[in-house]
Scaffold this motif. Structure first.
Motif, short mmCIF file in Angstrom:
data_model
loop_
_atom_site.label_atom_id
_atom_site.label_comp_id
_atom_site.label_asym_id
_atom_site.label_seq_id
_atom_site.Cartn_x
_atom_site.Cartn_y
_atom_site.Cartn_z
N LEU A 42 -28.06 28.37 -25.16
CA LEU A 42 -29.07 28.89 -24.24
C LEU A 42 -28.61 28.79 -22.79
O LEU A 42 -28.88 29.68 -21.98
N GLU A 43 -27.92 27.71 -22.45
CA GLU A 43 -27.40 27.57 -21.09
C GLU A 43 -26.40 28.69 -20.77
O GLU A 43 -26.36 29.19 -19.64
N LEU A 44 -25.64 29.08 -21.76
CA LEU A 44 -24.66 30.14 -21.57
C LEU A 44 -25.34 31.51 -21.48
O LEU A 44 -24.88 32.41 -20.76
N PHE A 45 -26.45 31.66 -22.19
CA PHE A 45 -27.15 32.95 -22.25
C PHE A 45 -27.94 33.23 -20.97
O PHE A 45 -27.90 34.34 -20.44
N PHE A 46 -28.62 32.24 -20.47
CA PHE A 46 -29.50 32.45 -19.31
C PHE A 46 -28.76 32.22 -17.99
O PHE A 46 -27.78 31.47 -17.92
N GLU A 47 -29.28 32.86 -16.95
CA GLU A 47 -28.77 32.62 -15.61
C GLU A 47 -29.01 31.15 -15.25
O GLU A 47 -30.04 30.58 -15.59
N LYS A 48 -28.05 30.57 -14.56
CA LYS A 48 -28.08 29.14 -14.27
C LYS A 48 -29.38 28.73 -13.56
O LYS A 48 -29.79 29.34 -12.58
N GLY A 49 -30.01 27.69 -14.10
CA GLY A 49 -31.19 27.13 -13.48
C GLY A 49 -32.49 27.85 -13.76
O GLY A 49 -33.54 27.45 -13.24
N THR A 50 -32.45 28.90 -14.61
CA THR A 50 -33.68 29.67 -14.84
C THR A 50 -34.39 29.31 -16.14
O THR A 50 -35.49 29.78 -16.39
N TYR A 74 -37.33 17.47 -30.49
CA TYR A 74 -37.87 18.85 -30.39
C TYR A 74 -37.94 19.55 -31.75
O TYR A 74 -37.92 20.76 -31.84
N ASP A 75 -38.01 18.78 -32.80
CA ASP A 75 -38.09 19.25 -34.19
C ASP A 75 -37.03 20.28 -34.55
O ASP A 75 -37.26 21.19 -35.35
N GLY A 76 -35.86 20.15 -33.94
CA GLY A 76 -34.71 20.94 -34.38
C GLY A 76 -34.63 22.36 -33.88
O GLY A 76 -33.82 23.14 -34.38
N VAL A 77 -35.46 22.72 -32.90
CA VAL A 77 -35.34 24.07 -32.34
C VAL A 77 -35.69 24.02 -30.85
O VAL A 77 -36.71 23.46 -30.45
N VAL A 78 -34.80 24.56 -30.03
CA VAL A 78 -35.00 24.61 -28.58
C VAL A 78 -35.59 25.97 -28.24
O VAL A 78 -35.03 27.01 -28.59
N CYS A 79 -36.74 25.97 -27.57
CA CYS A 79 -37.44 27.22 -27.23
C CYS A 79 -37.70 27.29 -25.73
O CYS A 79 -37.90 26.25 -25.08
N GLY A 80 -37.74 28.51 -25.20
CA GLY A 80 -38.09 28.65 -23.80
C GLY A 80 -37.83 30.04 -23.27
O GLY A 80 -37.52 30.98 -24.03
N VAL A 81 -37.95 30.18 -21.97
CA VAL A 81 -37.74 31.46 -21.30
C VAL A 81 -36.76 31.26 -20.15
O VAL A 81 -36.64 30.16 -19.60
N GLY A 82 -36.07 32.33 -19.82
CA GLY A 82 -35.14 32.30 -18.70
C GLY A 82 -34.82 33.71 -18.28
O GLY A 82 -35.41 34.67 -18.80
N TYR A 83 -33.89 33.85 -17.37
CA TYR A 83 -33.55 35.17 -16.85
C TYR A 83 -32.18 35.62 -17.35
O TYR A 83 -31.22 34.85 -17.39
N VAL A 84 -32.12 36.90 -17.73
CA VAL A 84 -30.87 37.55 -18.14
C VAL A 84 -30.77 38.85 -17.33
O VAL A 84 -31.65 39.71 -17.42
N ASP A 85 -29.76 38.94 -16.50
CA ASP A 85 -29.61 40.10 -15.61
C ASP A 85 -30.87 40.35 -14.79
O ASP A 85 -31.31 41.49 -14.61
N GLY A 86 -31.47 39.27 -14.33
CA GLY A 86 -32.62 39.40 -13.44
C GLY A 86 -33.95 39.66 -14.12
O GLY A 86 -34.97 39.84 -13.45
N ARG A 87 -33.97 39.67 -15.46
CA ARG A 87 -35.22 39.93 -16.18
C ARG A 87 -35.54 38.76 -17.11
O ARG A 87 -34.64 38.19 -17.73
N LEU A 245 -29.56 44.14 -24.42
CA LEU A 245 -30.78 44.14 -23.62
C LEU A 245 -30.63 44.97 -22.35
O LEU A 245 -31.63 45.44 -21.80
N SER A 246 -29.39 45.16 -21.88
CA SER A 246 -29.18 45.94 -20.65
C SER A 246 -29.53 47.41 -20.84
O SER A 246 -29.70 48.14 -19.85
N TYR A 247 -29.63 47.87 -22.10
CA TYR A 247 -30.02 49.26 -22.38
C TYR A 247 -31.51 49.36 -22.73
O TYR A 247 -32.02 50.46 -22.88
N MET A 248 -32.16 48.21 -22.90
CA MET A 248 -33.54 48.18 -23.39
C MET A 248 -34.53 47.95 -22.27
O MET A 248 -34.24 47.20 -21.33
#
Length: 517
Positions: A42-50, A74-87, A245-248
């Motif tokens: 997830l750290e690699l996927f999301f923009e740093k700090g988001t 966390y019962d074996g699954v990390v969940c959350g939200v972050g930014y990818v390409d500003g979205r 996601l950049s096309y969606m």
């Protein structure tokens, strides 16, 4: 009033415990295999700090079989939200170092809650699947959890984009949630996906098999067609998800992230003319046409290893996001068969859900003949293409490059099937069947009685092409918008896209049509 030190210490302790996941030894073992851990992904996927985590302090509620003493952060699954390409994007990542990433009641609740959040906010969901399956100790609660996740997958389908990454084991019921998403990405190594393993298959049917035959990324991409993209490793899988996601759009009520060029380039591309072979019998690689038509390096092919006689993918044409469906004459002569019909229809419907204009490139001699195809249900599968195009309400631009025969001409989005604009190259042949077959039926006696039957047949074929298969005949019947030179393709398609982006197409009120599945 200052916060008591013991409270801050407790918070720090709990955070450290969660960040430690399943422990240093388990994490190092995964790194040795070239695998990332749940948080690292997830750290690699999301923009740093988001990244903003949901349910970091969640714990399982099982008290069976000694589970009450097990520490499972966390019962074996990390969940959350972050930014990818500003979205904003919602994502969950199953942690194999914590109880094998097995799904239990709280584990499932976290995923379902995240999906509810994504629905309410109108943002995509990316799921990184790496799990041993249902948590046996929780019995029916784990089965119930899977059911809730499946239900939510379907609830979100057609509302927000859903992307599944298979980055480890994905067996039994765990395979169905990814199968319900829009796109599946699977890593080439360290990942398997199957319902029944070799042992169960052997015990049930007597067949001997290996995971390599049916459970790997290569098998799913080329044989079963269960996945859309192969990733070389975890990092590559996350890059592919981000690119998808950049096309969606973020949801079905938004337009795709178009970035139209300020000025439309209407200049000719002489190189396109050079792609056309002198003989209509010589295969032409449609990917060469696509590469010249779209913006440089913007074509992103989907399911490149499955049903290669049809090519589908996303691209940009002068900044406009499009979905491309094209026959591939270099494979099976570009015919439509069972697998290519399924592949094409699914992609068309995906584009329609997310308001992505469709550009169709036609070079099809017909549906694939053969006993296996007929017995396999080519009628039902081919009808999926007809249904998908006819029900799609997005802008639809069709370009007939060369052959367009019979029912396959209709199945590749003719004007009668709802195309908004249909263009044709001068090399196009539009007819009930090809000249070879038609002449043999229509002029059988005349050919037999000729002094030189072969010469007469060749003469009649040319006459048939000119009189009955010419693009001008279709144009005279108002079935074609215009006949264009190949070199005009990019300019004409670009202009057509700009002119159709405002399209609004309403249909009769209904729950949904009944596509032939």
């Amino acid at each position: 009033m200052a916060i008591a030190k013991e409270l801050l210490d407790e918070l720090k302790k709990r955070r450290e415990r969660a960040d430690a996941a399943g422990g240093k030894a388990k994490i190092e073992k995964r790194h040795e295999k070239g695998l990332l851990c749940a948080r690292e992904r997830l750290e690699l996927f999301f923009e740093k700090g988001t990244f903003q985590e949901f349910g970091k302090h969640a714990q399982h509620s099982c008290h069976n079989f000694g589970m009450e003493t097990k520490d499972m952060p966390y019962d074996g699954v990390v969940c959350g939200v972050g930014y990818v390409d500003g979205r904003p994007v919602a994502a969950f990542s199953q942690d194999f170092t914590v109880g094998g990433g097995a799904l239990g009641r709280i584990h499932a609740k976290k995923i379902v809650d995240l999906m509810d959040y994504a629905h309410d906010m109108g943002i995509p969901v990316v799921g990184i699947n790496d799990s041993g399956g249902a948590r046996i100790q929780e019995g029916v609660d784990s089965l119930s959890g899977y059911g809730q996740v499946f239900f939510k997958n379907v609830f979100l389908s057609g509302v927000v984009p859903q992307v599944a990454i298979i980055a480890g084991q994905c067996a039994g019921g765990a395979a169905y949630s990814p199968a319900l998403t829009d796109f599946l990405i699977m890593t080439r190594t360290n990942a398997n996906m199957f319902i029944c393993g070799p042992g169960v298959i052997k015990a049930s049917t007597g067949e001997s098999s290996t995971l390599e035959q049916f459970a790997t990324a290569d098998a799913h991409a080329s044989v079963s067609g269960n996945i859309h993209l192969i990733a070389e490793d975890d990092k590559h899988a996350l890059q592919l998800a981000s690119k998808l996601l950049s096309y969606m759009p973020s949801n079905n009520l938004q337009d795709p992230p178009h970035a139209p060029t300020e000025d439309i380039d209407l200049s000719d591309d002489p190189g396109m003319n050079e792609l056309v072979p002198e003989s209509s019998k010589t295969p032409m690689d449609v990917k060469d046409v696509i590469d010249r038509m779209v913006d440089k390096e913007s074509f992103f092919e989907i399911m490149p290893d499955f049903a290669k006689n049809i090519v589908v993918g996303f691209a940009r044409i002068q900044g406009i996001v499009v979905g491309i469906i094209a026959n591939q004459p270099t494979v099976k002569a570009g015919t439509l068969d069972i697998d290519s019909s399924d592949k094409g229809a699914r992609f068309i419907r995906t584009c329609n859900i997310y308001n992505i204009p469709i550009v169709t490139l036609v070079d099809v001699p017909g549906f694939m003949p053969g006993l296996a195809q007929e017995r396999g249900g080519i009628i039902r599968h081919g009808a999926k293409m007809l249904f998908a195009y006819a029900s799609a309400t997005v802008p639809k631009i069709t370009l007939i490059l060369r052959k367009a025969y019979g029912g396959a001409y209709l199945a590749m989005c003719s004007a009668d099937m709802g195309a908004d604009m249909v263009f044709a190259w001068p090399t196009a042949e539009i007819a009930v069947m090809g000249a070879e077959g038609a002449v043999g039926v229509l002029y059988r006696n005349e050919i037999k009685e000729a002094a030189d039957p072969k010469a007469k047949e060749a003469e009649l074929r040319e006459e048939y092409r000119h009189k009955f298969a010419s693009p001008y005949q279709a144009a005279e019947c108002a079935m074609i918008t215009d006949v264009i030179e190949p070199k005009q393709t990019r300019a004409v398609i670009s202009l057509a896209l700009r002119n159709t982006l405002s399209k609004r197409d309403t249909r009769p009120p209904k729950k949904h049509g009944n596509i032939p599945l």
